[in-house]
Structures are given as C-alpha cells and as structure tokens.
Enzyme design. Structure first.
Site, PDB file in Angstrom:
ATOM      1  CB  THR B  81      -1.013  -0.082   0.942  1.00 27.78           C
ATOM      2  OG1 THR B  81      -1.805  -1.177   1.084  1.00 27.78           O
ATOM      3  CG2 THR B  81      -1.789   1.225   1.350  1.00 27.78           C
ATOM      4  CD  GLN B 187      -2.256 -10.931  -4.647  1.00 27.55           C
ATOM      5  OE1 GLN B 187      -1.977 -12.220  -4.953  1.00 27.55           O
ATOM      6  NE2 GLN B 187      -2.885 -10.468  -3.670  1.00 27.55           N
ATOM      7  CB  CYS B 332     -23.372  -8.847   3.721  1.00 27.14           C
ATOM      8  SG  CYS B 332     -25.085  -8.677   4.444  1.00 27.14           S
TER       9      CYS B 332
END
Lengths: 391, 394
Positions: B81, B187, B332
C-alpha cells in the site's frame, strides 16, 4: 502545582434516609473496582465530610481516575483539587497558580465559586468568591466573567479538615450506584440503542448481565466481537459483567422455513424474550432490559411490544421508550459506545427480513405461526448452546 | 503411508495465500538469527550501523536482481500500500493533470488516486473485459494527451487476471508520452515472470508477505526518483523517511531468492489450483470459474468461483468455522448484498451467488484439496435452503 486529590459529591444519594450508608458503601466498592480494573493502584479512596475523596498513589493517575469518577453512577460532580492552608491569602495564591497552569486555552468565560462548610472560616462565601475571583481575573485578563453559564469554574472549598481549590470540575453521570437497585438482564445487540439502554439502567442502580443472540454462520465473528466490546463498556461501570451468548441460528432457520415472512422480525423477538426470560430465571434475575424505543421500527409498535411482554412475567425495563434517535446518539457519544456501535457488522435482526414487516401482528396469528414450530425444543437447544463470557 | 494422510475433518486448511502467506521456514530461520545480531541504525557511522547498512544494501542488491532492475532504483517501504501510494503521489506534478487507472485496481491504488482527485486531478477509469483484461483499444480510448499517470496491475488480486503490461506500455508511451506508468505487482512478484527493465513501467510496487516473506516490508522500484510521502531523516535517498528495518529488508530479498530457487513452484501451484478447481466443480457442478481460464493469463495460484444460490458472507463465515480459510469478493451491509468493486467492474451482481477466492501457496499439499472441496460443498449445501428464492434483486 499538580492536583493531588479528587473530590466528588453525591447527588441524589443525599436524599436517602437511614439506609444512605448502604448506597455510599456500594458506590465506594464500585469506584474501587473500576480504579483497580484500570490499573490505578496505591491510591486511597474514602468518604469524608460527606464527599467521596481519592488521593492517588501516583499524581499522574489523576486524569484517568477523573474520567472513571465522571462515568460512575451515583456521583453528581467531581473536582481535581489542590490543597492549601486555610486562609484566604494562601487559597488565592494556590488558585492563581492553578489557573495559570490549567486555563491555557483560547479566550473563554469563567466564574469563581466558594463552598464554606466550615462556618468558622472568617470570610463568607460571596466574599471568598469576590476576593479570589478578582485575583484570578488578573491571570486570565482577557476572559469574561459569566455567572450563569461559565465555561470554566474555579471552585474554593473550605472543609472542616482542610481547604482546597480546583480549576478542573465536571458533572458526573448522576443517578444511583450500580447494584443498589437489583439486577437486570440486558438484551444487547451491536447497535446504538441497547448499550445506551443498559447504561441508563445502570445509572439508576441496576446491575446487569447481558444476552446476545448470535447466528453463525449468517453472522460473522466480527459482530460478536463488537458486542463484546460494547459489553466491556458496560462492565467497566460495575466491575465486570456476564455476557450470555445465545445460539440463535436454528431458530432463525425454523422461522424462515415455516412462518409468514412478514412476521419474521416479531417472531425473532418473541423467541429472544423467551430465551432471555429463561436465562434470567436461571441466573436469579427478575428484570429484563431492552433498547426498544416506541415506534422506532416495526417490531417496536405498542401492539408488537405487547405481544412480547405477555410471554414472560418478568418486568421489562425500556429506558429508551421515549427517546429519539438523536437523543440516543448523544448518550452513546457521552458514554463512549458510539464509535463501536457504528462499526459495520450484521446482527441477526436483519437476516431474512422482508422489506415490509408486519407493524401490527395479532397474537392469534403469531401463535398460529409458532404452532408450526417446536417452540420449546428450539428454546431448549438455544439455551443448551448458550455460552457465558465473563467480561 | 501417504505423507499427507494426516489430513482429516479437523485439520485447518489455508487457501488464502492471496491474503497473506506463511513465512518460509528458510526465511524464518535467517530472520530469527539476524534479529539477534547487534545491529545499529543503518545510517550511523559506527560498526553496528555499518553492519546494518551492509545487510540493507545487500538486500537492495538482491531484490533489485530478482526484479530485474538496479539497486539504486529500489526504495524500501512498509508494504504494498505504501509503495503504491508513494508511486502515485510521488509522480504527481505541481499542476493537476489526469490519472488513468484500471477498473479493477486494488483499493490501495484507488484510494491513492482518489486522494489526488481531491487536489484537482481528473480521474479516468479504464474499462475491463468480463474476465478482467484491459485491451489496448480500451486503454487507447481512455488515455488523453494530458494523462500524467497510468496505474495498471500486473496480476489482479481477486480474480488473478494477468495484464500484458509490456504489450500495453507502448500504447501509453504513444498516446500519453508525458505520463508515468505505475504498476502494482504485489500479487505477481515471484508468480509471474517479469523484469522491470523490460516491462516498460516507471514504477513497480511489490511486497514481501504475499510471497512467504514477513509482513511489514515492501518496496517500490522506480526508474526516476519520486517525491517522498514523508521526508523524515532523508533515508532511501530522500524518497522515504524513517530508519530502514534492515533485517526485514534482508528477509524480503531472501524470500525472493528462495522463491526463485524453487524453479517449478509456479507449475506446481498451477497444478494444485487446477486440481482444486476440478474437485470443486465435481462437487458443485453449477459453480463457475470467474475470470480468465487457467493458463498464462491467470495467476497460477488463483481460483475464484461463483456459486449460485447463496451469498458470499455467510459462506465465508461457515468456512471459517470448519477450518477452511478462503476469502470473499463481496460484503453484506445491513441485509443488502453487494459485490466488490472488482466484481462490479466485471459486471457481476450479488444475486448471482457467492463469490469465493481460493488461493494456493508453495506449501499447499495435494491431499488438502479434496478435503477443502468436501468442506466447501458441505457448507454450500447447508446454507442454500436458507436463501432459496432470496437472492433476487431488492
């Protein structure tokens, strides 16, 4: 010059009659527990001259203890004090130095107040206020005196044993010491309301257990951790709290698969009340406490509250019944639960819930829906899988 | 007896290597040893300082070698980051211009770019194909002559799609000649072969903990010096303030060395991943693989599935309960299910079902995979009845 003494005054406790000492003794026990839990050791806590006093073992502990006093039910207000010789000159000197060190912020308003308990002290209250007020007025020369709503108060107390001044004073939460009004079981969720309801019950002397309804895997562990954090906030006010984590998954599955979707929420609540009442009964608790506020959501209409009330003979306290959300939020900020409550995390009340739940569910209809379930077996299973966490 | 026969229903199975990876035992041994060394501040003149400096500069040299760049082009950071943020903010010019970024960039890139938007920079999003690829045409249509920064990712973190950076870089050079190309290789590093020198990028961000190195250390490879996020004492040639953690930097480089030495690791991971997908599709025939088909355009360790009939979050919770570590591409919020920004960019919707990412690592064992598939299928079958007919759009 560092304050080296906390003095807190009793509010409503003072109105108590012959049993007053029971209340003050409990208050002293609660404070001692909270100070110990916060790691503030070596201080001396005593009731003296009708006040609660605490001398720290280490002066740097004072600000933390001040916050504990502020948040402990049973106290009206608290001051961080500096003792001085019992004459108007020396008290004035101490006040000037304390104000110079403490009132360093931007331009503001102030007042000087005096309490003369020792009537042998030569100057009376108004004269003390004028004399010392004049002297500190020269220190904060651009500040304005405000007798009605001052931002800062310099308090001079002439007690029988000693005299002191304080420039840091705050209102406490008031109420009665936790534990003097009996015990209650709080239905605790991760939201804003129930921790505030719990605090208000504590504030009137109620010692709490809490029950949380957990639905793994529908609900993540993070939700349970959030509820534990909220319960810890309540626990700090009463020297520990038992959190009963009830397993609610099977009940939700059963209601979801067999009952009218419109009734989901009110049926959840009926089961929650039944389980809470059973847990309370086992723990010897006669009172439930909830964060319901009249009309806030569909399950909190008068009709729907009545259908849950009739399921148990326990008294249910609803301290928020007349509170608006904004009022609840203000208390949540005040007691430090707001930041935790607004963390995003699901709770079981939002699971499988229809867009338009029933606002008024007739009892007969609810019972007919529950007749499709083995209510007692579901409750027994939930109780059997309830875990108690000591916080 | 098969060495993997110890796997039973209670064994934890870790298939979240896209989240973070366990420390390689070789790296751990070297790291533990060096943490005990009497090292000073690597910027100090004395002996312990010089030893720390040597360790740090050895690490820089080793890491540069594995990246295919020069040591002086490597800036150590706290992780991916920070490396990405340093690249984006460090490449900005005094007067605001345009920034282009891929639609499926990691949130660290997105938020870094959004913070520039607050300072008047215009942001253009490069659309992706339904499998997450950026075509030269889509890139060309997005770029403007005043585009100053282009952010692309070499391998996508959720769905594993590999972007042909070397193929897209000439498009960037042609249509936005004054721009800097910032590449997120967090990644990709050690799983996708690349050399920064031939990638055509200006900045490449990497981190140690996605490749069996320690958490807390990352790096930015940068062709030209970048402006620091914080100056501190002017460390890392003025590009990153703060005393460098020499031992962590060493462990990062060591992890790169160990990974490179394991020459068939990528083939092995791809075979494990393919076996896992086959097991999963056998027990969940209606599940589908999201993203690119297995092959050169997909991370060798990434499987990402869409499983109809239930939402992601309870499935991930249920998997956690049965000791299968996976991650979801969705969250959610108060009863409304939403997919991640990446899946949104692919045009996917929460109503399609649960999106689950399973990522294998160098130490994943073949015997874990049938058990993982069994647990996943069991959780899916247990949860589906509760959501029957409930995943319709709200």
């Amino acid at each position: 010059m560092q304050p080296d003494l906390l003095i807190a005054r009793f509010g409503e406790l003072w109105l108590k009659g012959d049993n007053r000492h029971q209340f003050t003794a409990r208050l002293q026990k609660n404070l001692a527990g909270a100070l110990r839990a916060a790691g503030l050791r070596g201080g001396q806590l005593r009731i003296h001259e009708a006040r609660m006093m605490w001398e720290p073992g280490n002066a740097s502990d004072l600000p933390a203890a001040f916050e504990i006093f502020r948040n402990t039910p049973g106290l009206a207000n608290v001051s961080a004090c500096v003792r001085a010789p019992k004459n108007i000159e020396a008290l004035g000197d101490a006040a000037v130095e304390l104000v110079r060190q403490t009132w360093t912020g931007p331009q503001s308003t102030f007042v000087c107040r005096a309490r003369r308990v020792d009537k042998h002290f030569p100057e009376n209250g108004p004269l003390i206020e004028r004399t010392i007020g004049d002297r500190i007025g020269h220190v904060v020369s651009n500040w304005r005196v405000d007798l009605r709503t001052p931002a800062h108060t310099l308090l001079v107390e002439i007690l029988r044993d000693f005299a002191c001044v304080s420039a840091t004073n705050a209102d406490c939460v008031g109420g009665l010491p936790v534990g003097t009004a009996g015990r209650g079981l709080l239905l605790l969720s991760g939201g804003l309301d129930s921790p505030v309801a719990g605090f208000l019950a504590q504030k009137r002397g109620c010692e709490l257990d809490a029950v949380y309804f957990h639905s793994p895997p529908y609900i993540p562990e993070a939700s349970r951790e959030k509820v534990e954090a909220l319960a810890r906030n309540l626990a700090a006010r009463q020297g520990g709290l038992r959190l009963h984590v009830a397993h609610f998954t099977e009940i939700q599955n059963a209601i979801h698969s067999a009952c009218d979707p419109k009734l989901t929420v009110i049926l959840y609540r009926r089961f929650m009340y039944r389980i809470a009442a059973a847990i309370a009964e086992r723990a010897g608790i006669q009172t439930l406490c909830t964060g319901e506020s009249l009309g806030q959501v569909a399950s909190q209409t008068l009709e729907n509250l009545r259908t849950v009330d009739r399921l148990t003979d326990k008294l249910t306290l609803r301290p928020l019944i007349g509170q608006d959300k904004s009022e609840i939020v203000a208390v949540a900020h005040r007691i430090g639960t707001y930041e935790t409550s607004i963390l995003p995390a699901e709770d079981c009340c939002t699971l499988f819930v229809p867009r338009h739940p029933a606002v008024r569910a007739p009892e007969g209809v609810l019972e007919a829906n529950e007749a499709k379930l083995d209510v007692q077996a579901l409750i027994d299973e939930a109780l059997a899988r309830t875990v108690v966490v000591q916080l | 007896m098969h060495p993997d026969s110890d796997i039973d229903a209670a064994s934890p199975i870790y298939l979240d290597h896209g989240g973070t990876t366990p420390l390689d035992p070789v790296v751990l041994a070297g790291l533990a040893e060096r943490l005990g060394w009497p090292l000073g501040n690597p910027n100090a003149a004395h002996g312990p300082g010089a030893r720390a400096r040597r360790l740090l500069e050895d690490a820089r040299r080793m890491l540069a070698e594995h990246l295919g760049g020069r040591p002086e082009e490597v800036v150590f950071t706290s992780g991916g980051t920070e490396a990405i943020t340093l690249a984006v903010r460090g490449c900005t010019t005094a007067s605001p211009g345009r920034i282009a970024l891929g639609a499926t960039e990691h949130s660290s890139t997105r938020t870094a770019v959004e913070s520039m938007a607050e300072q008047g920079w215009a942001v253009d999003t490069i659309p992706v194909t339904p499998t997450g690829r950026i075509t030269p045409e889509a890139l060309a249509e997005t770029l403007r002559p005043d585009t100053r920064i282009v952010c692309l990712m070499l391998a996508q973190n959720e769905i594993g799609t590999i972007t042909d950076i070397a193929g897209l870089a000439p498009v960037v050079r042609r249509l936005a000649p004054r721009s800097k190309l910032v590449v997120d290789a967090v990644q990709a590093f050690t799983k996708v072969p690349f050399r920064v020198s031939s990638l055509g990028a200006d900045c490449v961000a990497v981190t140690a903990h996605k490749m069996h190195g320690p958490l807390g250390i990352g790096a930015l490879w940068t062709r030209a010096a970048v402006k620091p996020l914080f100056k501190g004492g002017g460390q890392e040639r003025g590009q990153r303030g703060g005393t460098q953690p020499a031992v962590l930097a060493w462990a990062f480089a060591e992890a790169a060395r160990v990974a490179a030495a394991d020459t068939d690791a990528c083939t092995r991971m791809a075979a494990l991943r393919d076996a896992l997908v086959a097991e999963l599709l056998a027990v969940l025939p209606d599940a589908t693989l999201t993203g690119e088909p297995p092959g050169p355009t997909r991370l060798p360790n990434n499987a990402h599935l869409c499983i109809p009939g239930l939402p992601s979050e309870p499935l991930i919770n249920a998997l956690a309960e049965v000791g299968l570590c996976a991650s979801a591409g969705a969250a959610c919020s108060t009863g409304k299910f939403r997919v991640s920004p990446t899946l949104q960019a692919l045009g996917r919707r929460a109503e399609e079902g649960a999106f689950v990412r399973l990522t294998v690592g160098r130490f994943t064992r073949a015997a874990e995979l049938p058990e993982a598939a069994r647990r996943l299928a069991a959780c899916v079958h247990a949860l589906r009845p509760a959501y029957a007919g409930r995943l319709a759009p709200r």
